[in-house]
Each structure stands twice: as structure tokens, then as C-alpha cells.
Write a protein that holds these residues in place. Structure first.
Motif, PDB file in Angstrom:
ATOM      1  N   LEU A   1       0.858  -1.187   0.000  1.00 57.95           N
ATOM      2  CA  LEU A   1       0.000   0.000   0.000  1.00 57.95           C
ATOM      3  C   LEU A   1       0.892   1.234   0.000  1.00 57.95           C
ATOM      4  N   THR A   2       0.834   2.017  -1.091  1.00 58.08           N
ATOM      5  CA  THR A   2       1.708   3.183  -1.232  1.00 58.08           C
ATOM      6  C   THR A   2       0.986   4.521  -1.098  1.00 58.08           C
TER       7      THR A   2
ATOM      8  N   GLU B   1      -4.469  13.047   2.433  1.00 59.75           N
ATOM      9  CA  GLU B   1      -3.665  12.087   1.680  1.00 59.75           C
ATOM     10  C   GLU B   1      -2.524  11.544   2.538  1.00 59.75           C
ATOM     11  N   GLN B   2      -2.185  10.291   2.266  1.00 57.85           N
ATOM     12  CA  GLN B   2      -1.060   9.669   2.952  1.00 57.85           C
ATOM     13  C   GLN B   2      -0.304   8.790   1.975  1.00 57.85           C
ATOM     14  N   ALA B   3       1.003   9.008   1.890  1.00 60.40           N
ATOM     15  CA  ALA B   3       1.854   8.247   0.983  1.00 60.40           C
ATOM     16  C   ALA B   3       2.913   7.501   1.787  1.00 60.40           C
ATOM     17  N   SER B   4       3.137   6.253   1.409  1.00 60.01           N
ATOM     18  CA  SER B   4       4.194   5.435   2.021  1.00 60.01           C
ATOM     19  C   SER B   4       4.961   4.726   0.909  1.00 60.01           C
ATOM     20  N   PRO B   5       5.734   5.498   0.131  1.00 60.92           N
ATOM     21  CA  PRO B   5       6.402   4.929  -1.050  1.00 60.92           C
ATOM     22  C   PRO B   5       7.515   3.947  -0.715  1.00 60.92           C
ATOM     23  N   MET B   6       8.058   4.043   0.494  1.00 57.05           N
ATOM     24  CA  MET B   6       9.147   3.149   0.886  1.00 57.05           C
ATOM     25  C   MET B   6       9.095   2.940   2.402  1.00 57.05           C
TER      26      MET B   6
ATOM     27  N   THR C   1      -1.332  21.495   4.984  1.00 58.22           N
ATOM     28  CA  THR C   1      -0.335  21.126   5.985  1.00 58.22           C
ATOM     29  C   THR C   1       0.273  19.793   5.605  1.00 58.22           C
ATOM     30  N   THR C   2       1.517  19.571   5.975  1.00 59.11           N
ATOM     31  CA  THR C   2       2.214  18.314   5.691  1.00 59.11           C
ATOM     32  C   THR C   2       2.744  17.714   6.988  1.00 59.11           C
ATOM     33  N   SER C   3       2.982  16.428   6.964  1.00 57.52           N
ATOM     34  CA  SER C   3       3.530  15.722   8.115  1.00 57.52           C
ATOM     35  C   SER C   3       4.357  14.538   7.627  1.00 57.52           C
ATOM     36  N   SER C   4       5.232  14.057   8.482  1.00 55.95           N
ATOM     37  CA  SER C   4       6.046  12.884   8.158  1.00 55.95           C
ATOM     38  C   SER C   4       6.298  12.085   9.431  1.00 55.95           C
ATOM     39  N   SER C   5       6.396  10.786   9.279  1.00 49.95           N
ATOM     40  CA  SER C   5       6.665   9.900  10.400  1.00 49.95           C
ATOM     41  C   SER C   5       7.309   8.633   9.867  1.00 49.95           C
ATOM     42  N   MET C   6       7.679   7.753  10.782  1.00 46.61           N
ATOM     43  CA  MET C   6       8.312   6.491  10.415  1.00 46.61           C
ATOM     44  C   MET C   6       7.605   5.358  11.138  1.00 46.61           C
TER      45      MET C   6
ATOM     46  N   THR D   1      18.134   5.538   2.907  1.00 47.17           N
ATOM     47  CA  THR D   1      17.778   6.249   1.677  1.00 47.17           C
ATOM     48  C   THR D   1      16.314   6.666   1.728  1.00 47.17           C
ATOM     49  N   GLU D   2      16.048   7.963   1.578  1.00 44.71           N
ATOM     50  CA  GLU D   2      14.685   8.459   1.608  1.00 44.71           C
ATOM     51  C   GLU D   2      14.059   8.413   0.219  1.00 44.71           C
ATOM     52  N   PRO D   3      12.734   8.283   0.139  1.00 45.17           N
ATOM     53  CA  PRO D   3      12.047   8.286  -1.156  1.00 45.17           C
ATOM     54  C   PRO D   3      12.272   9.605  -1.893  1.00 45.17           C
ATOM     55  N   TYR D   4      12.266   9.529  -3.226  1.00 44.21           N
ATOM     56  CA  TYR D   4      12.468  10.728  -4.051  1.00 44.21           C
ATOM     57  C   TYR D   4      11.140  11.452  -4.232  1.00 44.21           C
ATOM     58  N   LYS D   5      11.166  12.774  -4.059  1.00 46.09           N
ATOM     59  CA  LYS D   5       9.993  13.612  -4.261  1.00 46.09           C
ATOM     60  C   LYS D   5      10.306  14.703  -5.253  1.00 46.09           C
TER      61      LYS D   5
END
Length: 498
Positions: free
Chosen positions: A339-340, A372-377, A416-421, A430-434
Motif C-alpha cells: 500500500l503506497t 492524503e497519505q503516501a508510504s512509497p518506501m 499542511t504536511t507531516s512525516s513519520s516512520m 535512503t529516503e524516497p524521491y519527491k
């Protein structure tokens, strides 16, 4: 599209409109999916044919829009009633020529949760054909059955490397029925939709530098590289294009009593990108929408109140594929999917219309929320919430064959944006490319404050022939990334209503 085909298409449109009489009006059931409801109001009928041309320019634009573009088209629609039968139909053709276009390679950007983006501006041409037909029949004094079919076909081509050709098909089929007694009616109909699009990319000759493209898997995270690289799927062994197919099944229920109308609709969609045994993405979705309307007729005016709302969610799964060769036979094995991307959107739109002998006015507010929520990697998780608000008002005053009108609009938004792990001990560095610059420009375009003014003037000749000119000017404020803050267009129409 050569001149002969354009003239032929226009002639077909005009002929279609001349097949039935009367002046077209708007009803609650007219234009909806349950065509059986058009039998409830025999005053809503008529035919219209129209030729139009449009020019648009200005540098306040999204990354996928043209610097400037010409559009010419023709369309016709008709609704006619008989003793126990009603027929409705429409036909349209449109030719679009845009300059300085790049961005999304799809005909309709942001339709799907995946996107393919290219970066070399060039001319694009689009031809679009649309047809619609519906029939409603009274099988008993209180029962009406019907079916409506909408069909759209479009082709799209870019004339500069990376050049591409697109083919799109969009079809809706909606059978249904209505039970009615006096001013009370209940309807139910089934909805099936199938939309497909394919991108066939190509490069002519050799270039001093390679052309790049980007495959977005959600929130503009994805794969960036040379356009024919395997990770972008534009030129992959075993596939002829980048194809997408989506099937949607749903149902809608309608209720009306007196001047009140209500409709509720549910749809489930199942989409996929890829072909044969190479399915790269799957994206199921759900959608619920509600439409409430109330018409209040008075001796001096008719008031109409509407409230529309919709909720839609889409999830995107990227498959894990392995290609193996055994005995000269190529096999593709799918091991699973990740699920990405997940998107939830909600739209609410109240509207008011006023019709008087000398004045026609309307006002509406549209608010939209997008989560929206993205989990590309793994284990990175990125979130984004977007809010947009639009307010519009219009007024028209008929004067001796003339219909001057003006509409004004205001729009604004924020995000607004957010990030977590998901895990702090995954060991992934290595972080995903944006596509950061592209994303920043798109968000400024979507959420900046703007004002629009849309004046128009129509003159109706004898026998229903009319000529209309309209303009639209948009001014955006506090622009820091985009190249301009103004967008404008002008439209000229020649039509016939009778």
C-alpha cells in the motif's frame, strides 16, 4: 483533424438538434443517471445546437496546462416527449490545440492515483467526441423504466520529444425505473462505468541530452529517470504502452415530493495500471454522494435551494513482480503488493438560484477537504491535508433580446504536511524521491487566493438563434513560485434553441 472532418462533424451536430422541437429547460431529473425521471415533468423538453470557439492564455496555470490554447467545438442536445415515451440525446465534438505543454501525460490529470510527468514543453492536440442517448417508457400508469448511455472517446498527441499519443474511452450505462403517483416519486437505478486510457511514448532520432520523466505514486513521491527506463513503465519489454483501466459499479436512489428532490448514490471502483500479466498498480475506491434540492415557486419569483455533498476514498497498491525466463519462455510472477497511497476527499456545495421575470441570479459556496497519505518506501510515511474554499455569485438581466450577465468568484485554500516512520530501527537510510519543485508549484496553484470576473452578453434573434460572447479574467495574489498571476480566456458561441 482536417477541415473536411470538422465541417462534417458540425453538420451532424446541427442535424441532430433539428430532429425535435421546443425550448430546453432544466429539471431535477434532467441530466441525471435515472433517465426514467424525465417523464415526470413534460415541460422540460427542447433542442439546442451550438458552435463555439475559445482562446485561453496567461501564466497563472498548473504544470499540466498550456501557456496558450485554442479550442473549437460543436454540440447538440435534445429531449422530446411522446404519449408513453421520452427520448433524450446529445452529440459533441471538440478540437483543442495547446502550446508550451508539459506536466502530466494523461488527458485528464489527477483522475487516477498514479501519474506520469514529462518536462519538455511542446504543442499538444486533443480531439474529443461525446455521445449520449436515453429512453424512458411508461410500462404502466405509475411505472416508468429507462436506460441511458453516455460515451466519450478522446485522442491526445504531443508533437515534441518525448512525444506521446493517448487514447481514452469513457462509457456509462445506467438502467433504472421510477414509481410515481401524483407529486410523489421514487426511483432506483444501476450504474456501470468503464474508463480506459493508454500512453504510447516515443522519441524520434537522437538527442544531445536524454529526456527524463517521473512516475508519481502519490503526493509526487516516485521514480525519476530517463523516460524509457524500466522503473517508469513507458517503454517496458512485454508492454506496448502505459495502460490504465477502471471499472465502476454503483447504484442511485431518488425521491421527490412536491418541490423537494433527493438523490443518494454509491459507487465502488476497481482500477489497475498495466497489461496482461504485468499489473504494476491496483487502486480500488469507494464514493458516496448526496444531492438535495428544493424548489419554491412564488408569483413573482422561483427560488431553488440545492445542497450537494460527496465523499471519495482511493487506495493505491504497487505490486511486487519478478520476471524469469525458462526454456525461452518469459514468465512474470507476482509475489504481493504494498500500500503506497491513500486519499480521502470530501466536498460540500450549497447553492441558491433565483429566477424572476427581469432578473436571474445564483450564488454558491464550495468547500473541499483532502486527506492524503503516501508510504512509497518502508518505513517512511508522509501525510498532507488540503482545504479549498470557493464562493461564486452571478446575475443576469434580460433586456429586449439581450442577456447581459456577470459572475464573480473568490477562492482560497491552505495545506499542511507531516512525516513519520513506521519503525525507528529499520536500518533504511535512503529516503524516497519527491519532485519538490513541481509539488511546490502545484500547491501554490491550488491554494493561493484568487478573484475571477466573468462577463458575458447574449443576443437572441428571431426563431431562437443566438450569439454570445464571454470573457473570464482570473487574478491570483501572493504568487512566489509560478511565473504569473493572471489567467484569461474569451469564448464566442453561435447557437440555436427551439
Amino acid at each position: 483533424m482536417n477541415r473536411r472532418n470538422i465541417i462534417l462533424s458540425a453538420a451532424v451536430v446541427l442535424f441532430a438538434a433539428l430532429c425535435s422541437p421546443a425550448l430546453r429547460a432544466e429539471g431535477f431529473w434532467d441530466g441525471g443517471y435515472n433517465v426514467s425521471g424525465v417523464r415526470l415533468d413534460p415541460t422540460v423538453k427542447g433542442s439546442n445546437a451550438e458552435l463555439y470557439g475559445n482562446y485561453i492564455g496567461g501564466l497563472f496555470k498548473s504544470s499540466s496546462q498550456p501557456v496558450s490554447a485554442w479550442t473549437v467545438g460543436a454540440k447538440a442536445s435534445s429531449l422530446v416527449h411522446f404519449d408513453k415515451l421520452s427520448l433524450t440525446g446529445s452529440f459533441g465534438f471538440e478540437q483543442f490545440n495547446g502550446k508550451g505543454m508539459a506536466g502530466s501525460m494523461f488527458i485528464t490529470p489527477e483522475t487516477y492515483p498514479v501519474d506520469v510527468i514529462e518536462f519538455t514543453p511542446g504543442p499538444k492536440v486533443r480531439q474529443k467526441y461525446s455521445m449520449s442517448g436515453g429512453i424512458a417508457y411508461d410500462i404502466a400508469p405509475e411505472w416508468t423504466i429507462g436506460v441511458k448511455v453516455d460515451f466519450l472517446s478522446a485522442n491526445y498527441s504531443k508533437r515534441k520529444d518525448v512525444r506521446h499519443t493517448n487514447y481514452r474511452l469513457d462509457m456509462d450505462v445506467a438502467p433504472g425505473f421510477v414509481y410515481h403517483a401524483d407529486d410523489f416519486a421514487v426511483g432506483l437505478n444501476y450504474i456501470y462505468r468503464r474508463d480506459t486510457e493508454s500512453i504510447e511514448a516515443d522519441q524520434i532520432g537522437f538527442a544531445s541530452e536524454p529526456y527524463y520523466a517521473f512516475l508519481s505514486k502519490g503526493l509526487l513521491y516516485g521514480a525519476y529517470g530517463v523516460w524509457d527506463g524500466s522503473g517508469l513503465h513507458l517503454d517496458e519489454t512485454g508492454t506496448s504502452a502505459f495502460p490504465i483501466i477502471q471499472n465502476t459499479h454503483g447504484a442511485a436512489a431518488q425521491f421527490t415530493a412536491g418541490g423537494f428532490f433527493a438523490e443518494a448514490e454509491y459507487r465502488h471502483s476497481s482500477g489497475a495500471a498495466g497489461e496482461k500479466d504485468r499489473t504494476w498498480f491496483r487502486f480500488p475506491g469507494h464514493e458516496v454522494s448526496v444531492n438535495l434540492s428544493y424548489r419554491l415557486p412564488r408569483p413573482s419569483a422561483t427560488h431553488t435551494f440545492r445542497l450537494k455533498g460527496s465523499w471519495k476514498t482511493v487506495s493505491n497498491y504497487e505490486t511486487v513482480l519478478e520476471t524469469t525466463t525458462s526454456g525461452g519462455i518469459v514468465n512474470v510472477v507476482e509475489y504481493g503488493s504494498n500500500l503506497t497511497y491513500v486519499k480521502d476527499g470530501f466536498i460540500l456545495k450549497p447553492q441558491y438560484n433565483l429566477v424572476m421575470k427581469q432578473v436571474r441570479a445564483a450564488a454558491s459556496v464550495e468547500a473541499s477537504w483532502l486527506d492524503e497519505q503516501a508510504s512509497p518506501m518502508y518505513p517512511y510515511i508522509y501525510g498532507q491535508k488540503t482545504f479549498r474554499l470557493g464562493v461564486n455569485a452571478s446575475v443576469a438581466v434580460p433586456v429586449r433580446g439581450f442577456l447581459p450577465a456577470v459572475a464573480v468568484g473568490f477562492g482560497t485554500g491552505n495545506f499542511t504536511t507531516s512525516s513519520s516512520m513506521a519503525s525507528e530501527t529499520s536500518g533504511v537510510e535512503t529516503e524516497p524521491y519527491k519532485l519538490e519543485g513541481y509539488w511546490a508549484g502545484q500547491m501554490e496553484y491550488l491554494t493561493c487566493t484568487r478573484f475571477t470576473v466573468n462577463p458575458s452578453l447574449r443576443y437572441t434573434f428571431a426563431m431562437g438563434l443566438y450569439l454570445e460572447a464571454a470573457a473570464n479574467v482570473l487574478k491570483a495574489f501572493d504568487i512566489k513560485i509560478l511565473k504569473g498571476s493572471v489567467r484569461y480566456d474569451a469564448t464566442l458561441k453561435l447557437g440555436y434553441s427551439f
